[in-house]
Each structure stands twice: as C-alpha cells, then as structure tokens.
Design an enzyme around this catalytic site. Structure first.
Site, PDB file in Angstrom:
ATOM      1  N   GLU A 227     -13.412  -7.744   5.543  1.00 40.90           N
ATOM      2  CA  GLU A 227     -12.293  -6.717   5.389  1.00 40.90           C
ATOM      3  C   GLU A 227     -13.058  -4.883   5.163  1.00 40.90           C
ATOM      4  O   GLU A 227     -14.035  -4.867   4.527  1.00 40.90           O
ATOM      5  CB  GLU A 227     -11.761  -6.206   3.972  1.00 40.90           C
ATOM      6  CG  GLU A 227     -10.162  -7.280   3.929  1.00 40.90           C
ATOM      7  CD  GLU A 227      -9.508  -6.733   5.084  1.00 40.90           C
ATOM      8  OE1 GLU A 227      -8.854  -5.856   5.579  1.00 40.90           O
ATOM      9  OE2 GLU A 227      -8.308  -7.758   5.198  1.00 40.90           O
ATOM     10  N   CYS A 261     -11.026   2.775   2.344  1.00 44.78           N
ATOM     11  CA  CYS A 261     -11.242   2.555   3.806  1.00 44.78           C
ATOM     12  C   CYS A 261     -10.059   2.963   4.680  1.00 44.78           C
ATOM     13  O   CYS A 261     -10.328   2.816   6.108  1.00 44.78           O
ATOM     14  CB  CYS A 261     -10.685   1.427   4.042  1.00 44.78           C
ATOM     15  SG  CYS A 261     -10.212   0.533   2.890  1.00 44.78           S
TER      16      CYS A 261
HETATM   17  P1  NAP Z   1     -21.270  -2.289   1.056  1.00 41.92           P
HETATM   18  O1  NAP Z   1     -22.145  -1.482   0.983  1.00 41.92           O
HETATM   19  O2  NAP Z   1     -21.029  -2.815   2.661  1.00 41.92           O
HETATM   20  O3  NAP Z   1     -20.711  -3.727  -0.213  1.00 41.92           O
HETATM   21  C1  NAP Z   1     -19.954  -4.505  -0.582  1.00 41.92           C
HETATM   22  C2  NAP Z   1     -20.399  -5.482  -0.988  1.00 41.92           C
HETATM   23  O4  NAP Z   1     -21.094  -6.310   0.317  1.00 41.92           O
HETATM   24  C3  NAP Z   1     -21.097  -5.123  -2.059  1.00 41.92           C
HETATM   25  O5  NAP Z   1     -20.463  -5.745  -2.425  1.00 41.92           O
HETATM   26  C4  NAP Z   1     -22.416  -5.372  -1.486  1.00 41.92           C
HETATM   27  O6  NAP Z   1     -23.566  -6.001  -2.377  1.00 41.92           O
HETATM   28  C5  NAP Z   1     -21.917  -6.698  -0.864  1.00 41.92           C
HETATM   29  N1  NAP Z   1     -23.047  -6.549   0.328  1.00 41.92           N
HETATM   30  C6  NAP Z   1     -23.748  -5.435   0.928  1.00 41.92           C
HETATM   31  N2  NAP Z   1     -24.590  -5.754   2.107  1.00 41.92           N
HETATM   32  C7  NAP Z   1     -24.594  -7.372   1.566  1.00 41.92           C
HETATM   33  C8  NAP Z   1     -25.388  -8.130   2.841  1.00 41.92           C
HETATM   34  N3  NAP Z   1     -26.338  -7.945   3.901  1.00 41.92           N
HETATM   35  N4  NAP Z   1     -25.299  -9.199   2.058  1.00 41.92           N
HETATM   36  C9  NAP Z   1     -24.413  -9.682   1.466  1.00 41.92           C
HETATM   37  N5  NAP Z   1     -23.366  -8.880   0.613  1.00 41.92           N
HETATM   38  C10 NAP Z   1     -23.851  -7.773   1.099  1.00 41.92           C
HETATM   39  O7  NAP Z   1     -19.753  -1.777   0.842  1.00 41.92           O
HETATM   40  P2  NAP Z   1     -19.375  -0.648  -0.376  1.00 41.92           P
HETATM   41  O8  NAP Z   1     -20.244   0.968  -0.529  1.00 41.92           O
HETATM   42  O9  NAP Z   1     -19.514  -1.250  -1.757  1.00 41.92           O
HETATM   43  O10 NAP Z   1     -17.974   0.417  -0.203  1.00 41.92           O
HETATM   44  C11 NAP Z   1     -17.895   0.986   0.559  1.00 41.92           C
HETATM   45  C12 NAP Z   1     -16.984   0.322   2.243  1.00 41.92           C
HETATM   46  O11 NAP Z   1     -16.138  -0.550   2.616  1.00 41.92           O
HETATM   47  C13 NAP Z   1     -17.038   1.558   3.190  1.00 41.92           C
HETATM   48  O12 NAP Z   1     -17.285   1.341   4.126  1.00 41.92           O
HETATM   49  C14 NAP Z   1     -15.401   1.326   2.977  1.00 41.92           C
HETATM   50  O13 NAP Z   1     -14.742   1.598   3.969  1.00 41.92           O
HETATM   51  C15 NAP Z   1     -15.271   0.117   2.504  1.00 41.92           C
HETATM   52  N6  NAP Z   1     -13.801  -1.067   2.280  1.00 41.92           N
HETATM   53  C16 NAP Z   1     -12.792  -1.511   3.176  1.00 41.92           C
HETATM   54  C17 NAP Z   1     -12.189  -1.875   3.030  1.00 41.92           C
HETATM   55  C18 NAP Z   1     -11.075  -2.739   3.705  1.00 41.92           C
HETATM   56  O14 NAP Z   1      -9.973  -3.135   3.196  1.00 41.92           O
HETATM   57  N7  NAP Z   1     -10.684  -2.606   4.634  1.00 41.92           N
HETATM   58  C19 NAP Z   1     -11.181  -1.412   1.700  1.00 41.92           C
HETATM   59  C20 NAP Z   1     -12.060  -1.258   0.389  1.00 41.92           C
HETATM   60  C21 NAP Z   1     -13.572  -0.509   1.196  1.00 41.92           C
HETATM   61  P3  NAP Z   1     -23.844  -4.813  -3.606  1.00 41.92           P
HETATM   62  O15 NAP Z   1     -23.569  -3.980  -4.517  1.00 41.92           O
HETATM   63  O16 NAP Z   1     -25.003  -5.792  -4.518  1.00 41.92           O
HETATM   64  O17 NAP Z   1     -25.265  -4.069  -2.497  1.00 41.92           O
END
Ligand code: NAP
Length: 453
Positions: A227, A261
């Site tokens: 997602e 998102c």
């Molecule tokens: P993020 O930086 O991608 O982090 C999301 C989760 O993934 C965190 O727990 C992060 O851990 C982990 N993560 C990041 N890189 C990783 C890797 N290489 N390997 C393993 N785990 C990894 O996103 P965010 O800043 O928290 O959230 C914002 C994003 O989420 C936006 O792009 C938004 O659109 C999207 N989002 C999508 C939805 C949907 O349903 N489609 C809903 C809500 C949000 P750490 O924090 O420890 O880095």
C-alpha cells in the site's frame, strides 16, 4: 536508536534501544508458538476480542489522540476520529469475517468439493507514521480474525503509538504473543521476513520502501501486499458544484497536514471555472488554523518531522523552477516546530519531474485544462495509481470520466476515503493487493481446495 520527538516543539520525548537480532528472533519464535493454538480458536472467540479492543479504543480516544499529537503532530480532533475509525474496523471484521471466510462449495467435482480460507502463520506489518493507529488496525483486524498472528514494525518515529497498540490488544484479551510490536528499524525487516514462521508482509509506506521490501519478500517466496504512495488527481468540470468541490479540495489537501496517501494532490480544473476555483481555494486554505496539535481548534498541526518538511520545501522550490506561480504560502515559517503553511502553486509545467513525485504536505498544485480529454490525460500522467475524484454537475459525465481514470478507486462528487466495506489499494507505483472488505481478509489466507472422491 528509535526516538519519539514532539514535532511541535522539537523536544525528544523518549528514546528506545533497537532490539538485537537475537531478541527479534526469540520474539518471532514466541509468536510462532502462540500462532498454533490461536489458529484453532473459534471465530466467535476472536470476534469477542476484537469487539473488546474496539471498546478500549473508544474509552481511551482522548489519551490516544493526545499521544498521536505529541508523537507525530496530528491535531487531536482528527486523532480522535482516527481512533473511532480504528474501533470501527475491529467491529467490522468481528461482524463480517465469518461471512468472508465461509467455505464455498463447488458443484460437479467428486462427491463433494469446497474451497476454504485458512490461516497461514505470522504476518509482518511494516507501517507508516501518518495514521499510526488506523493503518495498523486496518491490517490487524482482518489478520487476527483470519487466525494469523501478527508482528508490527512501526515507523521509527512513532514507537509509543506502537506500544500503545500492543497494550490495547493485550487488554482486550488477545493471548500472549499473538500480536507483538518489534522495536526494530528498517534494517531488520529482511531477517524478519526470512524467518520460517513469517508467511508474508503488508507494507504501507513510500514506493521506495515498497520496492525494497517486495524484493525481499520475493526472494523469500513470501506473500506481500503493498500500500504505497499516491498523487491523486482531483478533476473539476465546468458544471461542478464549486462550493462543495472547493470545500472538499481544501479538506482533502490539508487534513492530517497534507500527509495522507489519498489526499488530493493535483487539482485539474476546466478553464471556465479555473480562476474562481483557485480564488476560492485560496480563501479556504487561508482560513485554516495552524498551530498546537493539542488545541481542538487546530486544523493544521506541524509536519511529522523537520526532515520531511525540508524535503517538501525542496519540492516547492523545484515547482517554482518549473514555472510555478505561488498563490499562497510556499516557505517555512519562523519559530519552533516542523510547521509548513497551506500552499497553492499554479502554472507548473506538467512535464516537470517534481510533478511525477508525491508531495506529502499541505501543498496543492493546480493545473488549467481546456478539455475533458486533456483532464483525463493529465490525471493519468503519473507513476502512481491510488485514488482520484471527479467533480461534475452531470453525474453520468462524472462516471464516464471516472471509468477513464486509472487508479484503485475513483470517487464522483465525494471525498476519496477508505471505509471497512470497500477494498482499498492501488495500481502502478501505488502498489498491489487490497486491504479492507472481503478482499482484504483474503490476502493472507491459504485458499485451500478440498475434494472428496
Ligand atoms: P516510509 O518512509 O516508506 O516508511 C514506511 C515504513 O517502511 C516504516 O516503518 C519504515 O521504517 C519502513 N521502511 C522504509 N524503508 C524500508 C526499507 N528499505 N526496508 C524495510 N522497511 C523500510 O513511509 P512513511 O514516511 O512512514 O509514510 C509516508 C508514505 O506512506 C507516503 O508515501 C504515503 O503515501 C504512504 N502511505 C500509503 C498508504 C496506502 O494505503 N497506500 C497509506 C498511508 C501512507 P522506518 O521508519 O524505520 O524507516
């Protein structure tokens, strides 16, 4: 080090030592052992636990919203609604899981044949900070109802929310170790997915994180649901009800300080109503109260971190380099906290690289178009495909355009939102798989065929 930092003040609230690989592995072993008996519990027993979790969430909505405000800056009024919605999804699956998972007889094969939906083991949830309770409960409720165990690797800036979620489920009577919060950073996700007991991963986050974790899941032959981010179009036709469209446009772009998102991110407006739309949107966004997220009157809190604010400012600067005209906001205010003002930019070249990115903050890009064809082409001209909306006086025309927009969901004359009854998810760089509804609960089950000769 995992840190809880108040984004309204910049103060460190609490720090946590990241677990060692050994502690993580031992915890996964414990969860695996708890899964066997849990997978055999009656659906009614699981439902009772989820209903109790819903009551606990509602009873603690004030404190839990305060925690979100403190840890990631969500205004408390919005945080309380998030807790209510988290309770709702627990109740939805408590009520409907039996129907969604009922075995389905198949006629004409052997003397008897049926398809059943059976639990798989432990599901890993890698979650973002922007809806720290809702995102977790929308995967936890179906996962647990399906008889799986779950481990949560929450975003590193919301460790206290992660702990609070485990406590809610614990108090609701979930057997020990069926749900565990792992105090780990992104670097340990690979090892967790490699653990034999872990059957799959649901990641909600950026497409960069999705690409990385989906690759790890693939290497380990584990299921995955992704997602990811979005750049939702908001298409306004000339005969749209502008009062309603503008009201929803402002809310969609600025709720949760623009960090959603499915926030509308690109406003695509027919030339006949363009000037009026921009002027009204400016009035609407100017009127929003920005400030202390603990104040119930606040609509815009700080962004979740100063790093994210700096990234957003960089994107705004690049929009200006790509021909942008600033109608509102556009620069970091003085003073403490990761605040960013409501911002409107028009005239950015649709070909600019920054338009292909997700702008994760209260920044609206508005584009003028001369035809419906141009509107549809622009709406689809993005790597993302999460949601989108069409605003039209003629509902049939709205549906016609909706059919041409390539996203996981399209709303006509309504705010794009998620609700337990409807499947939620994206296509293209917004990911794959679905959450919520019957589709969501069937992502992490063994679709098992049984035939009697
Ligand atoms: P993020 O930086 O991608 O982090 C999301 C989760 O993934 C965190 O727990 C992060 O851990 C982990 N993560 C990041 N890189 C990783 C890797 N290489 N390997 C393993 N785990 C990894 O996103 P965010 O800043 O928290 O959230 C914002 C994003 O989420 C936006 O792009 C938004 O659109 C999207 N989002 C999508 C939805 C949907 O349903 N489609 C809903 C809500 C949000 P750490 O924090 O420890 O880095």
């Amino acid at each position: 080090m995992i840190r809880s930092v108040n984004p309204a003040t910049g103060q460190v609230v609490q720090t946590f030592e990241e677990w060692s690989a050994d502690t993580t592995r031992e915890t996964l072993d414990g969860v695996a052992a708890a899964w066997e008996p849990w997978s055999e519990t009656a659906l009614s027993e699981r439902a009772a636990i989820l209903r109790k979790a819903a009551r606990i969430l509602r009873d603690n909505r004030i404190e839990l919203a305060d925690l979100m405000a403190m840890e990631m800056g969500k205004p408390v009024t919005q945080g309380r609604l998030e807790i209510d919605k988290s309770a709702l999804v627990c109740e939805y699956y408590a009520e409907n899981a039996e129907r969604h998972l009922a075995p389905e007889p198949v006629e004409g094969v052997g003397s008897k044949a049926f398809v059943s939906y059976e639990p798989l083991g432990t599901v890993l949830a890698v979650m973002p900070w922007n809806f720290p309770f809702w995102q977790v409960f929308r995967i936890a409720a179906p996962t647990l109802m399906a008889g799986n165990a779950m481990v949560l690797k929450h975003a590193s800036n919301v460790p206290m929310c992660a702990q609070a979620i485990e406590k809610v489920l614990d108090q609701a009577g979930l057997p020990e170790n069926v749900f565990r919060t792992l105090m780990i950073g992104a670097g340990q996700v690979e090892n967790v997915l490699a653990h034999d007991s872990v059957a799959g991963v649901c990641l909600t986050g950026s497409d960069a994180a999705g690409r990385s974790v989906a690759a790890v899941a693939g290497r380990n032959l584990k299921r995955s649901v992704m997602e990811l981010g979005g750049s939702d179009p908001f298409v306004v036709l000339a005969d749209a009800d502008l009062d309603k469209a503008v009201q929803v446009a402002v809310c969609s772009r600025c709720k949760n300080t623009g960090q959603a998102c499915i926030a509308a991110k690109r406003f695509i407006v027919m030339e006949d109503v363009y000037d009026e739309f921009v002027a009204r949107m400016k009035d609407g966004m100017t009127a929003l109260k920005m400030g202390d997220p603990m104040d119930p009157e606040t609509y815009l809190g700080p962004m979740a971190t100063e790093v994210l604010r700096a990234e957003l400012q960089h994107q705004v600067d690049r929009c200006m380099e790509a021909g942008g005209i600033l109608v509102l906001g556009g620069s970091v205010p003085d003073g403490p906290g990761a605040f960013y003002p409501p911002t409107i930019i028009t005239n950015v070249s649709a070909d600019a690289a920054v338009v292909q990115e997700e702008l994760f903050g209260p920044v609206a890009l508005v584009f003028k178009v001369g035809s419906e064809q141009e509107a549809v082409e622009l709406a689809n001209a993005t790597p993302y495909g999460l949601g989108g909306s069409v605003w039209a006086g003629d509902g049939n025309k709205g549906l016609e355009l909706a059919a041409r927009i390539r996203t996981g969901s399209v709303f006509v004359n309504a705010l794009v939102s998620s609700t337990p009854e409807l499947p939620f998810g994206g296509i293209k760089a917004s990911g794959y798989g679905r959450e919520l509804s019957a589709w969501g609960i069937r992502e992490f089950v063994n679709v098992k065929t049984t035939v009697v000769g």
